[in-house]
Write a protein that holds these residues in place. Structure first.
Motif, PDB file in Angstrom:
ATOM      1  N   ASP A 143       4.751 -10.038   3.805  1.00 30.07           N
ATOM      2  CA  ASP A 143       5.910  -9.499   4.506  1.00 30.07           C
ATOM      3  C   ASP A 143       6.267 -10.343   5.724  1.00 30.07           C
ATOM      4  O   ASP A 143       7.438 -10.520   6.051  1.00 30.07           O
ATOM      5  N   LEU A 144       5.234 -10.887   6.389  1.00 35.04           N
ATOM      6  CA  LEU A 144       5.503 -11.790   7.516  1.00 35.04           C
ATOM      7  C   LEU A 144       6.407 -12.927   7.076  1.00 35.04           C
ATOM      8  O   LEU A 144       7.356 -13.296   7.770  1.00 35.04           O
ATOM      9  N   ARG A 145       6.131 -13.473   5.902  1.00 34.50           N
ATOM     10  CA  ARG A 145       6.918 -14.616   5.434  1.00 34.50           C
ATOM     11  C   ARG A 145       8.318 -14.200   5.026  1.00 34.50           C
ATOM     12  O   ARG A 145       9.223 -15.034   5.007  1.00 34.50           O
ATOM     13  N   ARG A 146       8.507 -12.953   4.680  1.00 30.78           N
ATOM     14  CA  ARG A 146       9.872 -12.490   4.469  1.00 30.78           C
ATOM     15  C   ARG A 146      10.612 -12.449   5.813  1.00 30.78           C
ATOM     16  O   ARG A 146      11.767 -12.836   5.924  1.00 30.78           O
ATOM     17  N   ARG A 147       9.909 -12.007   6.850  1.00 31.68           N
ATOM     18  CA  ARG A 147      10.565 -11.877   8.157  1.00 31.68           C
ATOM     19  C   ARG A 147      10.823 -13.230   8.795  1.00 31.68           C
ATOM     20  O   ARG A 147      11.726 -13.374   9.609  1.00 31.68           O
TER      21      ARG A 147
END
Ligand SMILES: Nc1ncnc2c1ncn2[C@@H]1O[C@H](COP(=O)(O)OP(=O)(O)OP(=O)(O)O)[C@@H](O)[C@H]1O
Ligand SMILES: [Mg+2]
Lengths: 250, 281
Positions: free
Chosen positions: A81-85
């Motif tokens: 999810d971090l990499r989505r953000r």
């Protein structure tokens, strides 16, 4: 307000210390440029901000990176999810060998956004956001690799913003492009910073001066100077910075 | 000597070498086609053998080979492609994975009769599958696994690392990147490997000799635990084991087997060449 804060960040490839005690504030809705000679650690630092370095075996991180007040290296962080953000645009335009539509739809499909919203709307909004819509709207089924390089890079930007990141990291996004495409991307960045926080690595001093609000100068893994771009380019405090931006070192 | 002459002599030698390879193959294929064509008719392809296989058709052998190919595919494709994905995408470079790779390379070089004996020991006797389609398919599957795993792994590795990175940077899990971008890109290469593997399985005699093949069984199999006739073994039988066999029947059977194998080969080649043309990175 600072979107990202790096605090005494160290990064090691095996025994080699590629980043040494980097502390930096990255302001929300601003463009931060990272400059410095080849091999000084700009890309490494950028990849620390979305933990893309995790996949390289034998590496180690020390220190903290705060995103909206949360330490992204804390145990239990959802890295996916971090990499989505925190999205990433790469040096070489690298669309998937698929249609324009499928390229932009890739992220939303993977994240399941298409179940709640109309995929075509997301794709159109993203292509508009990347200033590519007018050029491809008549043929979204065309092969992405048939676009010009500049268009391909804007397609990659559309693909990145389709998952609605908060931060966009760009690693020398214009180095494969001609001057006209480069200016187009710069113009696009100015529009994107209304909605996104942008960090760009560049070897082009003029580009850093033209588009960024803040500039960090790296040298041998250290952050030598960090300042508002105007100040950095008019009255650098370090001799090293001055000789680099005037082209006498590097 | 004049260097142009050297070049011409060299090319002539190379052309000769190519001829030495190609001419016998063409002769063999030509003979089989010309002499086999006379045997081929509707009855030959759709009837049961009669008169101690000297007349009638070869339907059970055709069906048997097709069933064995399907059975082999059902086992070898998931296991082989799954193994390749594991080796290429997940496995770290440890002594264990290196040992596995070495084993795969070596398995590819083992004579097929060894696989036949292994299948007899493991599937027919130890696991009590008896002489059956199941036992034969499993044996053939094990024989094709090395081919499928190594070609599929190669196909997966030839997909640029960048695509996996991009997928991750968009918030995809590792598996989503593999499933949505790496596998589709590698698919033509994987299919080629699968077809080449199955092709080898379809043409082999030794692995099915002890595990499934029936000498003479003029009916279609009714269950996976039945024996069946199969083309390669049938060809062996009518060529060496039955005196007074009309040559026409032998060539006809050879032609059917050849046509089956060659058509699969053509499909593999077409897939591969369209893949090459499309790949631009
Ligand atoms: N995967 C890696 N393994 C080992 N060392 C690496 C790796 N990647 C980078 N390095 C080293 O880390 C240092 C910083 O590299 P980095 O790519 O971050 O520099 P950079 O500032 O982005 O350079 P450039 O302007 O050429 O892109 C260099 O000395 C480089 O050799
Ligand atoms: Mg770099």
């Amino acid at each position: 307000m600072a979107k990202i804060i790096a605090e005494r960040l160290n990064f090691y490839y095996g025994d080699f210390r590629a980043l040494a005690d980097i502390s930096m504030h990255i302001e929300e809705y601003q463009i931060t440029a990272l400059i410095g000679p080849s091999g000084c650690g700009k890309s490494t630092f950028l990849r620390c901000l979305d933990r893309m370095n995790d996949t390289i075996p034998g590496t180690r991180v020390e220190g903290k990176v705060w995103l909206d007040g949360q330490d992204i290296y804390a145990p239990g962080t959802d890295v996916v999810d971090l990499r989505r953000r925190v999205g990433m645009v790469f040096q070489r335009p690298n669309p998937f060998p698929q249609t324009v539509f499928d390229n932009v739809a890739f992220g939303p499909r993977v994240l399941g956004l298409h179940k709640k919203e109309n995929l075509a709307d997301i794709v159109e909004a993203s292509l508009r956001g990347a200033a590519l819509w007018d050029e491809v709207k008549d043929n979204l089924k065309q092969d992405a690799l048939s676009l010009s390089l500049g268009q391909q890079q804007r397609l990659c930007i559309a693909r990145a913003i389709a998952v609605r990141p908060e931060v966009i990291l760009m690693d020398e996004p214009c180095s494969a492009l001609d001057p006209i495409d480069t200016l187009e991307i710069e113009e696009l960045m100015r529009r994107l910073k209304v909605d996104y926080t942008i960090v760009i690595v560049t070897h082009n001093m003029q580009q850093a001066a033209r588009v960024s609000d803040w500039t960090g100068f790296f040298w041998l893994g250290r952050l030598v100077e960090f300042a508002a771009t105007q100040d950095m380019f008019t009255k650098p405090t370090h001799e090293l910075t001055e000789s680099y931006i005037t082209g006498r070192a590097g | 000597m004049n260097r142009y002459l050297v070049q011409r002599a060299g090319f002539a030698l190379l052309a000769l070498a190519a001829l030495v390879v190609v001419v016998p193959i063409l002769l063999v294929i030509g003979t089989i086609v010309v002499r086999g064509m006379r045997a081929i008719n509707w009855e030959f392809l759709t009837a049961m053998p009669r008169d101690g296989m000297k007349a009638g058709g070869i339907l059970p052998a055709i069906v048997g080979t097709l069933l064995l190919s399907v059975g082999t595919a059902l086992v070898a494709i998931p296991v082989g492609v799954g193994g390749a994905i594991y080796l290429s995408e997940y496995a770290r470079d440890t002594w264990l994975t290196r040992a596995i790779r070495l084993a795969i390379i070596n398995l590819a070089g083992i004579p097929s009769v060894v696989y036949g004996l292994f299948g007899l020991g493991l599937f027919v006797l130890f696991l009590h599958f008896g002489t059956s389609i199941v036992a034969g398919s499993l044996t053939l599957a094990i024989m094709t696994l090395p081919i499928i795993i190594s070609t599929a792994e190669e196909a997966l590795r030839s997909v640029p690392v960048e695509f996996r990175t991009v997928s991750a940077s968009l918030g995809g899990t590792r598996w989503q990147g593999i499933r949505n971008i790496v596998l589709p890109q590698a698919l033509p290469g994987i299919i080629t490997g699968v077809i080449l593997g199955l092709l080898r399985a379809a043409g082999e005699t030794a692995p099915i000799l002890f595990t499934v093949a029936a000498f003479y069984l003029p009916r279609l199999p009714r269950s996976p635990l039945d024996q069946t006739m199969a083309l390669p073994y049938h060809l062996y039988v009518i060529s060496t084991q039955v005196p007074g066999m009309p040559a026409q029947v032998q060539y006809g059977t050879a032609l059917v087997l050849l046509a089956l194998v060659l058509s699969m080969n053509v499909v593999a080649t077409v897939i591969r060449s369209t893949f090459r043309r499309r790949r631009q990175w």
